[in-house]
Enzyme design. Sequence first.
Site, PDB file in Angstrom:
ATOM      1  N   GLY D  15      12.365  33.354  23.215  1.00 39.62           N
ATOM      2  CA  GLY D  15      12.536  34.770  22.903  1.00 39.62           C
ATOM      3  C   GLY D  15      13.256  35.487  24.024  1.00 39.62           C
ATOM      4  O   GLY D  15      13.010  35.214  25.192  1.00 39.62           O
ATOM      5  N   ARG D  76      16.568  28.199  19.485  1.00 39.07           N
ATOM      6  CA  ARG D  76      15.665  27.058  19.516  1.00 39.07           C
ATOM      7  C   ARG D  76      16.489  25.816  19.170  1.00 39.07           C
ATOM      8  O   ARG D  76      17.368  25.871  18.326  1.00 39.07           O
ATOM      9  CB  ARG D  76      14.556  27.241  18.464  1.00 39.07           C
ATOM     10  CG  ARG D  76      13.424  28.092  18.951  1.00 39.07           C
ATOM     11  CD  ARG D  76      12.566  28.645  17.843  1.00 39.07           C
ATOM     12  NE  ARG D  76      12.291  30.056  18.092  1.00 39.07           N
ATOM     13  CZ  ARG D  76      11.478  30.492  19.068  1.00 39.07           C
ATOM     14  NH1 ARG D  76      10.872  29.638  19.857  1.00 39.07           N
ATOM     15  NH2 ARG D  76      11.288  31.779  19.262  1.00 39.07           N
ATOM     16  N   ASP D 107       7.146  28.976  28.116  1.00 37.71           N
ATOM     17  CA  ASP D 107       6.511  27.657  28.103  1.00 37.71           C
ATOM     18  C   ASP D 107       7.376  26.568  27.466  1.00 37.71           C
ATOM     19  O   ASP D 107       7.572  25.495  28.041  1.00 37.71           O
ATOM     20  CB  ASP D 107       5.189  27.734  27.329  1.00 37.71           C
ATOM     21  CG  ASP D 107       4.032  28.088  28.248  1.00 37.71           C
ATOM     22  OD1 ASP D 107       4.265  28.190  29.465  1.00 37.71           O
ATOM     23  OD2 ASP D 107       2.918  28.260  27.745  1.00 37.71           O
ATOM     24  N   THR D 130       9.929  36.459  29.518  1.00 40.87           N
ATOM     25  CA  THR D 130       9.300  36.738  28.227  1.00 40.87           C
ATOM     26  C   THR D 130       8.509  38.020  28.375  1.00 40.87           C
ATOM     27  O   THR D 130       7.905  38.257  29.423  1.00 40.87           O
ATOM     28  CB  THR D 130       8.350  35.611  27.778  1.00 40.87           C
ATOM     29  OG1 THR D 130       7.447  36.153  26.802  1.00 40.87           O
ATOM     30  CG2 THR D 130       7.520  35.067  28.926  1.00 40.87           C
ATOM     31  N   ASP D 132       5.805  38.775  26.994  1.00 39.17           N
ATOM     32  CA  ASP D 132       4.362  38.603  26.774  1.00 39.17           C
ATOM     33  C   ASP D 132       3.554  38.407  28.049  1.00 39.17           C
ATOM     34  O   ASP D 132       2.333  38.546  28.040  1.00 39.17           O
ATOM     35  CB  ASP D 132       4.127  37.401  25.845  1.00 39.17           C
ATOM     36  CG  ASP D 132       4.606  37.682  24.436  1.00 39.17           C
ATOM     37  OD1 ASP D 132       4.714  38.876  24.074  1.00 39.17           O
ATOM     38  OD2 ASP D 132       4.866  36.724  23.698  1.00 39.17           O
ATOM     39  N   ASP D 134       2.764  35.728  29.485  1.00 36.88           N
ATOM     40  CA  ASP D 134       1.760  34.696  29.229  1.00 36.88           C
ATOM     41  C   ASP D 134       2.041  33.395  29.981  1.00 36.88           C
ATOM     42  O   ASP D 134       1.757  32.305  29.487  1.00 36.88           O
ATOM     43  CB  ASP D 134       1.671  34.422  27.725  1.00 36.88           C
ATOM     44  CG  ASP D 134       3.018  34.030  27.128  1.00 36.88           C
ATOM     45  OD1 ASP D 134       4.031  34.110  27.857  1.00 36.88           O
ATOM     46  OD2 ASP D 134       3.070  33.654  25.951  1.00 36.88           O
ATOM     47  N   ARG D 159       1.286  59.236  18.833  1.00 38.86           N
ATOM     48  CA  ARG D 159       0.192  60.167  19.161  1.00 38.86           C
ATOM     49  C   ARG D 159       0.550  61.588  18.717  1.00 38.86           C
ATOM     50  O   ARG D 159      -0.300  62.330  18.221  1.00 38.86           O
ATOM     51  CB  ARG D 159      -0.073  60.128  20.665  1.00 38.86           C
ATOM     52  CG  ARG D 159      -1.093  61.115  21.172  1.00 38.86           C
ATOM     53  CD  ARG D 159      -2.517  60.738  20.845  1.00 38.86           C
ATOM     54  NE  ARG D 159      -3.013  59.674  21.698  1.00 38.86           N
ATOM     55  CZ  ARG D 159      -4.220  59.124  21.579  1.00 38.86           C
ATOM     56  NH1 ARG D 159      -5.063  59.559  20.655  1.00 38.86           N
ATOM     57  NH2 ARG D 159      -4.591  58.143  22.358  1.00 38.86           N
ATOM     58  N   MET D 174       3.053  43.232  20.556  1.00 36.16           N
ATOM     59  CA  MET D 174       3.225  41.797  20.734  1.00 36.16           C
ATOM     60  C   MET D 174       2.112  41.195  21.601  1.00 36.16           C
ATOM     61  O   MET D 174       1.465  41.898  22.364  1.00 36.16           O
ATOM     62  CB  MET D 174       4.613  41.504  21.287  1.00 36.16           C
ATOM     63  CG  MET D 174       5.674  41.732  20.197  1.00 36.16           C
ATOM     64  SD  MET D 174       7.255  40.927  20.522  1.00 36.16           S
ATOM     65  CE  MET D 174       8.084  41.172  18.929  1.00 36.16           C
ATOM     66  N   ARG D 176       0.577  37.100  21.064  1.00 39.74           N
ATOM     67  CA  ARG D 176      -0.119  36.186  20.171  1.00 39.74           C
ATOM     68  C   ARG D 176      -1.318  35.524  20.868  1.00 39.74           C
ATOM     69  O   ARG D 176      -2.386  35.369  20.287  1.00 39.74           O
ATOM     70  CB  ARG D 176       0.827  35.090  19.690  1.00 39.74           C
ATOM     71  CG  ARG D 176       1.269  35.272  18.264  1.00 39.74           C
ATOM     72  CD  ARG D 176       2.241  34.201  17.820  1.00 39.74           C
ATOM     73  NE  ARG D 176       3.489  34.818  17.373  1.00 39.74           N
ATOM     74  CZ  ARG D 176       3.594  35.480  16.224  1.00 39.74           C
ATOM     75  NH1 ARG D 176       2.576  35.626  15.428  1.00 39.74           N
ATOM     76  NH2 ARG D 176       4.746  36.020  15.871  1.00 39.74           N
ATOM     77  N   LYS D 218     -13.084  63.827  19.196  1.00 46.10           N
ATOM     78  CA  LYS D 218     -11.690  63.407  19.158  1.00 46.10           C
ATOM     79  C   LYS D 218     -11.150  63.585  17.752  1.00 46.10           C
ATOM     80  O   LYS D 218     -11.753  63.127  16.776  1.00 46.10           O
ATOM     81  CB  LYS D 218     -11.570  61.943  19.569  1.00 46.10           C
ATOM     82  CG  LYS D 218     -11.873  61.741  21.032  1.00 46.10           C
ATOM     83  CD  LYS D 218     -11.368  60.392  21.508  1.00 46.10           C
ATOM     84  CE  LYS D 218     -11.752  60.224  22.981  1.00 46.10           C
ATOM     85  NZ  LYS D 218     -11.316  58.933  23.521  1.00 46.10           N
ATOM     86  N   SER D 219      -9.994  64.213  17.648  1.00 48.49           N
ATOM     87  CA  SER D 219      -9.476  64.505  16.320  1.00 48.49           C
ATOM     88  C   SER D 219      -8.565  63.392  15.819  1.00 48.49           C
ATOM     89  O   SER D 219      -8.381  63.215  14.628  1.00 48.49           O
ATOM     90  CB  SER D 219      -8.733  65.832  16.338  1.00 48.49           C
ATOM     91  OG  SER D 219      -7.748  65.802  17.323  1.00 48.49           O
ATOM     92  N   GLU D 227      -1.033  41.140  18.381  1.00 46.96           N
ATOM     93  CA  GLU D 227      -0.758  40.276  17.222  1.00 46.96           C
ATOM     94  C   GLU D 227      -1.878  39.263  17.001  1.00 46.96           C
ATOM     95  O   GLU D 227      -2.317  39.014  15.889  1.00 46.96           O
ATOM     96  CB  GLU D 227       0.520  39.477  17.452  1.00 46.96           C
ATOM     97  CG  GLU D 227       1.804  40.223  17.214  1.00 46.96           C
ATOM     98  CD  GLU D 227       2.968  39.360  17.712  1.00 46.96           C
ATOM     99  OE1 GLU D 227       3.928  39.193  16.946  1.00 46.96           O
ATOM    100  OE2 GLU D 227       2.895  38.868  18.855  1.00 46.96           O
ATOM    101  N   MET D 259      11.592  45.699  18.369  1.00 42.64           N
ATOM    102  CA  MET D 259      12.173  46.653  19.327  1.00 42.64           C
ATOM    103  C   MET D 259      11.535  46.506  20.697  1.00 42.64           C
ATOM    104  O   MET D 259      12.149  46.857  21.712  1.00 42.64           O
ATOM    105  CB  MET D 259      11.997  48.061  18.798  1.00 42.64           C
ATOM    106  CG  MET D 259      11.175  48.944  19.691  1.00 42.64           C
ATOM    107  SD  MET D 259      10.585  50.421  18.874  1.00 42.64           S
ATOM    108  CE  MET D 259      10.607  49.965  17.170  1.00 42.64           C
TER     109      MET D 259
END
Lengths: 328, 328, 328, 328
Positions: D15, D76, D107, D130, D132, D134, D159, D174, D176, D218-219, D227, D259
């Site tokens: 990615g 890929r 990875d 990446t 993420d 991770d 908000r 994002m 996973r 809280k309204s 994900e 995005m």
Amino acid sequence: MSKTIKKIGVMTSGGDAPGMNAAIRSVARTCAFHNIECVGIYRGYEGMIEGDFKELTARNVKGLINKGGTVLKSARSSEFRTKEGREKAYNALIAKGIDGLVTIGGDGTFTGALIFNQEYGFPVMGIPGTIDNDIFGTSHTLGYDTALNTVVECIDKIRDTASSHNRLFFVEVMGRDVGHIALNVGIGAGAEEILIPEEDLGLDRLVESLRRSKKSGKSSSIVVVAEGDKIGKNVFELKDYVDENMKDYEVRVSVLGHMQRGGSPSCFDRVLASRMGVKAVESLMEGQSNYMVGLLSDKIVLTPLEKAVKGKSKINKELIRVSDIMTT
Amino acid sequence: MSKTIKKIGVMTSGGDAPGMNAAIRSVARTCAFHNIECVGIYRGYEGMIEGDFKELTARNVKGLINKGGTVLKSARSSEFRTKEGREKAYNALIAKGIDGLVTIGGDGTFTGALIFNQEYGFPVMGIPGTIDNDIFGTSHTLGYDTALNTVVECIDKIRDTASSHNRLFFVEVMGRDVGHIALNVGIGAGAEEILIPEEDLGLDRLVESLRRSKKSGKSSSIVVVAEGDKIGKNVFELKDYVDENMKDYEVRVSVLGHMQRGGSPSCFDRVLASRMGVKAVESLMEGQSNYMVGLLSDKIVLTPLEKAVKGKSKINKELIRVSDIMTT
Amino acid sequence: MSKTIKKIGVMTSGGDAPGMNAAIRSVARTCAFHNIECVGIYRGYEGMIEGDFKELTARNVKGLINKGGTVLKSARSSEFRTKEGREKAYNALIAKGIDGLVTIGGDGTFTGALIFNQEYGFPVMGIPGTIDNDIFGTSHTLGYDTALNTVVECIDKIRDTASSHNRLFFVEVMGRDVGHIALNVGIGAGAEEILIPEEDLGLDRLVESLRRSKKSGKSSSIVVVAEGDKIGKNVFELKDYVDENMKDYEVRVSVLGHMQRGGSPSCFDRVLASRMGVKAVESLMEGQSNYMVGLLSDKIVLTPLEKAVKGKSKINKELIRVSDIMTT
Amino acid sequence: MSKTIKKIGVMTSGGDAPGMNAAIRSVARTCAFHNIECVGIYRGYEGMIEGDFKELTARNVKGLINKGGTVLKSARSSEFRTKEGREKAYNALIAKGIDGLVTIGGDGTFTGALIFNQEYGFPVMGIPGTIDNDIFGTSHTLGYDTALNTVVECIDKIRDTASSHNRLFFVEVMGRDVGHIALNVGIGAGAEEILIPEEDLGLDRLVESLRRSKKSGKSSSIVVVAEGDKIGKNVFELKDYVDENMKDYEVRVSVLGHMQRGGSPSCFDRVLASRMGVKAVESLMEGQSNYMVGLLSDKIVLTPLEKAVKGKSKINKELIRVSDIMTT
């Protein structure tokens, strides 16, 4: 003959839009400038019925001009659709001494205001606030310009990843009935195809166009899809169709959703909101009623609310042509 | 009678502005759409004289729509002001087979194009590109809308620190001859006072106004000053004057400078650039010459270059009134 | 042994910075979480002396996390530097029932807190808030990360216009004593040269480096200059020197100024502020005093205030090397 | 003993992430600085197999530092998973004279590099890219900091509309396998609840928490959902569940999608990319291989690729506690 206005109520209703707060501020400041009082009505017609009010002064609307959303909040009111509901609302306004109303919103908001005026003769002025730009009588609704920039920035980001991977993206943007947002951001973001409610491209021609685009050497493609596109398939169904019919493309979907409604308003929307607020208040003071303030040919003008509600905002055909040429 | 155009040259000249790249892309794509050739001319008239050219195709202008600045670069050319220089330029264009010219820039750019046309009958079309919006014949020049958003975002940031410290800020923005930017960002950023070239507020009234503002409970103040403000003092002299005459204020100055020219264009500027590029090319193809493409009442129209150069862009008096009311 | 804390006062002092509001919110919410009271002190030590207080609850700090500046405002207090001033401040805190203090600011703020603690034994915790990142005991001060992004975006815009015109820009950024901002934004914006307080490049080597850069084919150049650069010339004097010694360059200056302090905090600053607020309150509750909360090796840690004040934040030498390599 | 490196290949795989271009530029400039050659490999291992190469010089990576995505593109490659594919890749590298490889990705990218090294002894260095975050062996992957800011800005916009309408929003971000993005943006955007892969809150406790939040006044509410959240329902199923069990809430869903991967990198990511590129090249030059460059405790360090691939990036438990306190 109109009596002198002494206290103006202002409210927001329907979907929120950037610039609504700037319009509220403008209404409050214009009232202060003319030494009349201003009252904020919370949660649209719902709050009007419940008498959920707050005085607005030149000072306590400070800092509102660049805030997204609406501090007066917005809500749909089923009660206001009943005669009893509107009677309660009228009584609440009278009890508070409010003798003129500025409503900021879209078609539904204006229809409510019209009925209210017919029943009680209550002076009302509308300000068009919705990102969809789907109101007759104004070239720009509040929030529309901001939304265009928000969406274009999002698609710029999606383009980064699309072109890094040679992918095709369907990007769904707001616009159930009119394609203003889709058409403009499609051109602005350099989309390869734009699907709008006003035109039925057809699935075959869409696939054909994407094939031509790929053949011409484009490695990635963005298709902007208005919510209410004419093909009659939602964005996920479009993806499935193209997945099946164009094996050589990796297809992705992005639904931009509610973030399109938020954010600090653009300079254009802030200035437009300020101008519209002034005109709405001063028109009420001059004894006008049942009009919507709009921008036509860069000038602030009035359109009868009835016309605004019945008329239809049309897309600019020239833009469709420009879009076709740009995707050469 | 005009002969058929076969190869169009496009260039940018004068100060750069966001949207210039989008306009270059549009000119190139419109040429491709109509199967005529397109040539980019580097560094304005300077590069034209030197024959610094590059073919532009539908594909190699990819990715330009959201880029600030101008990939064709811009320069001032003293040589083009001489008869010899213009002769060299003409010969270079002819040698390259270019038979129509789209120039993107401001007054100076258009004046050069006019003289060039008078001397050689070379077909020319102008596209107004400058953040100052100081061109007659268009409600918006390319880059103006983007600059308004850039400046408003900067002043929003300055407001954060101004209101944290109860300070008065003089913020200088671009605009030597007209106050479009100052007036609009002043309203959009909620400035307490706006100084523009078109109006001489006078130092005494400025100080008086700031005193009134402070008395009314405002803890911080922003004064937006156009470069060419009428008081005739630069922003640092203004600071000194106020420092001396209003002991209770901590005064600061911020000159926004060249960053106002840069950045990715707004959606409005991208769409406007796309429309103007189409019109410029197609007008040349129809045999038109010596016009500037402009936007008037939301429509793309042509104005004779001579009028564009001689005319004066005027600020909207309604905005001055709105500004006065908003600073209540 | 420490007595139980029941009511914590929180204040901001010195230059404002993005993330201060997020830290105020965090202090208030952490107090609410632990069922102790929280009081906002307006205008730093000045407001402390005057007893300018406001209760802060979990609810009334809502919406603060993404706001620039400081809602508690900031001010310099000459009175707090006197024994009498500090006595007044102490009495005001005691009268309000405040028994612990969180001060958000920089060196000056912490020095005041230290003296106050020495004289009255009042429990104090510091949170480093300043965009300059010039505090010992933390790798990041609140607002620093946001300022880096603000400045880099500005220089990206300036680069647009610099490269459109083949110009050399001197861009002055904040940093009187340390070059953190200059060094990082210089690398981040791809500057050709970076002038910081820690190193004296010398005028000759600057000009030489710019000449080499031009010769290597670079058409535009950005030189980032920290306010306190070692060459000892301000940015306008640098321009004049280069103007005289490098005739082939068009040189411009941009002083970014106060806008660097404003804006909505980055995610990093919001999270850091939240973490620091929790640690500051819980440390006071555990009976700690005279510490500054800091981030070291990604962990929230305490540094004695005295060390924080005496120590010196140092730039990362590795970055200077990276910068040299990047400008190859 | 290692022989001297003369030509380094650089590629991006997996990615895409903001900062990849800055890392490519850094690798190219560091090579130029040390007078060794640099070759860009297009489309990851796919392009390596096909010999899709381009020389990178200090000059032709100009302007890359602030561009999102990856100009070398990513893909890929199923062929690289076969022995034959890797043989082709090896031959292509040798044919081109490339004797060292920098792979930017996650990875999967590193696993490919490891196998390649085992089979051919080809010197490889990894740079973690990446959004993420991770990857084991670095506190920050390239693109992570940028993504946090992108997401927080989106949720700020959501908000606006959530609080204008008193709505509950589920926002999917994002992540996973790890909840870094969700946890940090949840704190940064002031979310009322955060659902991450590492913790199973359970549906009942989610609803209970939302009820408590509503009761506390809280309204509007934002629930950030990674994900791969542990509850095991996607964001639309969560909406349905809450719709059924909390009649008094209007629930909406927003899936931020791709995005999050795009956009101009933050200053932090640009500097990190520059540092990592230097370290990767110089490590290869020193004869190192099979390492990943990472940032640990603010220092650039090496971790064996094998450890990086086998290890697991863990969320900071302190942040979960901070999040709980902030949602008081």
